[in-house]
Design an enzyme around this catalytic site. Structure first.
Site, PDB file in Angstrom:
ATOM      1  N   ARG A   1       4.302  24.915 -30.391  1.00  0.00           N
ATOM      2  CA  ARG A   1       3.665  25.011 -29.088  1.00  0.00           C
ATOM      3  C   ARG A   1       2.607  26.105 -29.016  1.00  0.00           C
ATOM      4  O   ARG A   1       1.520  25.901 -28.486  1.00  0.00           O
ATOM      5  CB  ARG A   1       4.699  25.346 -27.997  1.00  0.00           C
ATOM      6  CG  ARG A   1       5.328  24.176 -27.343  1.00  0.00           C
ATOM      7  CD  ARG A   1       6.716  24.571 -26.870  1.00  0.00           C
ATOM      8  NE  ARG A   1       7.506  24.880 -28.035  1.00  0.00           N
ATOM      9  CZ  ARG A   1       8.184  23.961 -28.721  1.00  0.00           C
ATOM     10  NH1 ARG A   1       8.210  22.734 -28.312  1.00  0.00           N
ATOM     11  NH2 ARG A   1       8.848  24.286 -29.816  1.00  0.00           N
ATOM     12  N   THR A   2       2.961  27.286 -29.489  1.00  0.00           N
ATOM     13  CA  THR A   2       2.062  28.414 -29.256  1.00  0.00           C
ATOM     14  C   THR A   2       0.722  28.176 -29.961  1.00  0.00           C
ATOM     15  O   THR A   2      -0.342  28.288 -29.352  1.00  0.00           O
ATOM     16  CB  THR A   2       2.717  29.729 -29.719  1.00  0.00           C
ATOM     17  OG1 THR A   2       3.949  29.866 -29.026  1.00  0.00           O
ATOM     18  CG2 THR A   2       1.833  30.925 -29.412  1.00  0.00           C
TER      19      THR A   2
ATOM     20  N   ARG B   1       0.485  35.763 -34.876  1.00  0.00           N
ATOM     21  CA  ARG B   1       1.952  35.723 -34.846  1.00  0.00           C
ATOM     22  C   ARG B   1       2.442  36.181 -36.212  1.00  0.00           C
ATOM     23  O   ARG B   1       1.949  35.702 -37.241  1.00  0.00           O
ATOM     24  CB  ARG B   1       2.462  34.325 -34.549  1.00  0.00           C
ATOM     25  CG  ARG B   1       3.961  34.220 -34.833  1.00  0.00           C
ATOM     26  CD  ARG B   1       4.566  32.936 -34.371  1.00  0.00           C
ATOM     27  NE  ARG B   1       4.632  32.895 -32.920  1.00  0.00           N
ATOM     28  CZ  ARG B   1       5.282  31.945 -32.250  1.00  0.00           C
ATOM     29  NH1 ARG B   1       5.905  30.984 -32.896  1.00  0.00           N
ATOM     30  NH2 ARG B   1       5.308  31.956 -30.928  1.00  0.00           N
TER      31      ARG B   1
ATOM     32  N   HIS C   1       5.966  38.899 -26.608  1.00  0.00           N
ATOM     33  CA  HIS C   1       5.288  37.593 -26.623  1.00  0.00           C
ATOM     34  C   HIS C   1       4.607  37.440 -25.257  1.00  0.00           C
ATOM     35  O   HIS C   1       5.003  36.626 -24.428  1.00  0.00           O
ATOM     36  CB  HIS C   1       6.330  36.494 -26.858  1.00  0.00           C
ATOM     37  CG  HIS C   1       5.780  35.154 -27.248  1.00  0.00           C
ATOM     38  ND1 HIS C   1       4.436  34.816 -27.167  1.00  0.00           N
ATOM     39  CD2 HIS C   1       6.415  34.044 -27.727  1.00  0.00           C
ATOM     40  CE1 HIS C   1       4.280  33.558 -27.578  1.00  0.00           C
ATOM     41  NE2 HIS C   1       5.460  33.072 -27.921  1.00  0.00           N
TER      42      HIS C   1
ATOM     43  N   LYS D   1      -1.425  36.845 -52.874  1.00  0.00           N
ATOM     44  CA  LYS D   1      -1.921  37.647 -54.011  1.00  0.00           C
ATOM     45  C   LYS D   1      -1.738  39.135 -53.759  1.00  0.00           C
ATOM     46  O   LYS D   1      -2.250  39.964 -54.502  1.00  0.00           O
ATOM     47  CB  LYS D   1      -3.409  37.362 -54.241  1.00  0.00           C
ATOM     48  CG  LYS D   1      -3.738  35.911 -54.499  1.00  0.00           C
ATOM     49  CD  LYS D   1      -5.252  35.759 -54.671  1.00  0.00           C
ATOM     50  CE  LYS D   1      -5.669  34.301 -54.690  1.00  0.00           C
ATOM     51  NZ  LYS D   1      -7.136  34.165 -54.570  1.00  0.00           N
TER      52      LYS D   1
HETATM   53  C1  NCD Z   1       9.528  31.275 -28.839  1.00  0.00           C
HETATM   54  C2  NCD Z   1       9.086  32.287 -29.877  1.00  0.00           C
HETATM   55  O1  NCD Z   1       8.450  31.931 -30.875  1.00  0.00           O
HETATM   56  O2  NCD Z   1       9.379  33.448 -29.632  1.00  0.00           O
HETATM   57  N1  NCD Z   1       8.854  30.056 -28.917  1.00  0.00           N
HETATM   58  C3  NCD Z   1       7.633  29.908 -28.326  1.00  0.00           C
HETATM   59  O3  NCD Z   1       6.710  30.655 -28.565  1.00  0.00           O
HETATM   60  N2  NCD Z   1       7.494  28.923 -27.419  1.00  0.00           N
HETATM   61  C4  NCD Z   1      10.993  31.134 -28.706  1.00  0.00           C
HETATM   62  C5  NCD Z   1      11.825  30.787 -29.902  1.00  0.00           C
HETATM   63  O4  NCD Z   1      11.327  30.611 -31.020  1.00  0.00           O
HETATM   64  O5  NCD Z   1      13.042  30.667 -29.709  1.00  0.00           O
END
Ligand code: NCD
Length: 313
Positions: free
Chosen positions: A57-58, A107, A135, A86
């Protein structure tokens, strides 16, 4: 809007007014996110997606947001195909990316990595999850979902259920709920309780916080039940995970005791914490929540990076 050119690493980087501005802009972005209206304030902008941890999703909602705004993306979706294999450092990778793009969305599994990236980059950096840290863009879309359902945020009673120790979505969300005067109920197995530092911060910000491990009791009079997945990948010892796995599960029968207007949210992916029979109830808000990722991330990117409007309004 004052976010132009700024990093977003933690919810604490935003004031309540700035959050409200992003949410107001996100509401206007909905038809643009659905593709029924068109504008291109990110024309000629490139946004780098630097994803060193799994994401559906993100990353895809960020990419969709960039493209709906007329921009383009360069993407690392899998660190194993980059020069980090590397031995290149995160610092060097980000520094290089900042000369290929106008902003970077990152991320990474290490807490603090997004802050490090922001120091390495002379372009704005947006944290899309740093380990068990923060987040913040998830929080913005979580708030947008609550605001859409209730018309307001202030005074809502919100239960945070599940892995409050490792869950970065709840670390960010709890801070924002405090800013809006929400009542927060923490509900988790004892070994997954909110870390002391986060708890102290919440109390210092004047939030009303209570603990209630029993979800049925926690849910009493609640407006929002925010369910999270146990973050299996963050456990050093899998035996510890096994002890708590499956310790809570929301299903339609349990929700019969809830307020009729209670909404069930989840950042997703779910891994058994919400039974599929909740999906068809009026309580289920998690798929709407995942759609709102697009207009909210559009609003944020527009605020940080957007130029003059192009295209039909
Ligand atoms: C979350 C995350 O990656 O922190 N997911 C997201 O970004 N929608 C929650 C999770 O992974 O449980």
């Amino acid at each position: 809007m004052t976010l132009r050119g700024r990093d977003l690493i933690s919810v604490r980087d935003l004031s309540r007014e700035e959050i409200e501005e992003v949410l107001a802009s996100a509401r206007k972005m909905i038809p643009y996110a659905e593709g029924t209206k068109v504008m291109h304030p990110l024309a000629n902008k490139i946004v780098a997606m630097a994803f060193f941890e799994p994401s559906t999703r993100t990353r895809l909602s960020f990419e969709s947001a960039v493209q709906r705004l007329g921009g383009t993306c360069v993407t690392i979706a899998d660190a194993s195909v980059t020069s980090m294999r590397k031995g290149e450092s995160l610092h060097d990778t980000i520094r290089m990316l900042s000369s290929y793009a106008d902003a970077i969305v990152i991320r990474h599994p290490s807490e603090g990595s997004a802050r490090l990236a922001a120091r390495a980059s002379d372009r704005p950096v947006v944290n899309a999850g740093d380990g068990a840290g923060q987040h913040p863009t998830q929080t913005l879309l979580d708030l947008a979902t609550m605001q859409e359902a209730f018309g307001t945020l202030s005074g809502l009673k919100v239960v945070l259920l599940g892995d409050l120790k490792f869950g970065r979505t709840v670390h960010s969300l709890a801070q924002a709920l405090a800013l809006f005067g929400c009542e927060v109920v923490l509900s988790s197995p004892p070994s997954l309780a909110l870390p002391d530092q986060a708890r102290r911060r919440l109390r210092q910000s004047g939030a009303r916080v209570t603990d209630e491990e029993d979800v049925r009791r926690a849910m009493k009079d609640a407006d929002v039940l925010y369910v999270t997945r146990i973050q299996k990948e963050r456990f050093g010892d899998l035996a510890e995970y096994e002890k708590v796995a499956g310790s809570y599960r929301i299903d339609a029968a349990l929700l019969q005791d809830a307020k009729p207007r209670l909404i069930v949210m989840h950042p997703l992916p779910r891994a058994g914490e919400i039974a599929p029979d909740v999906d068809g109830t009026t309580h289920a808000a998690y798929f709407r929540q995942s759609f709102l990722a697009v207009p909210v991330r559009m609003a944020l990117l527009d605020a940080i990076l957007g130029g003059p409007r192009r295209g039909a309004g």
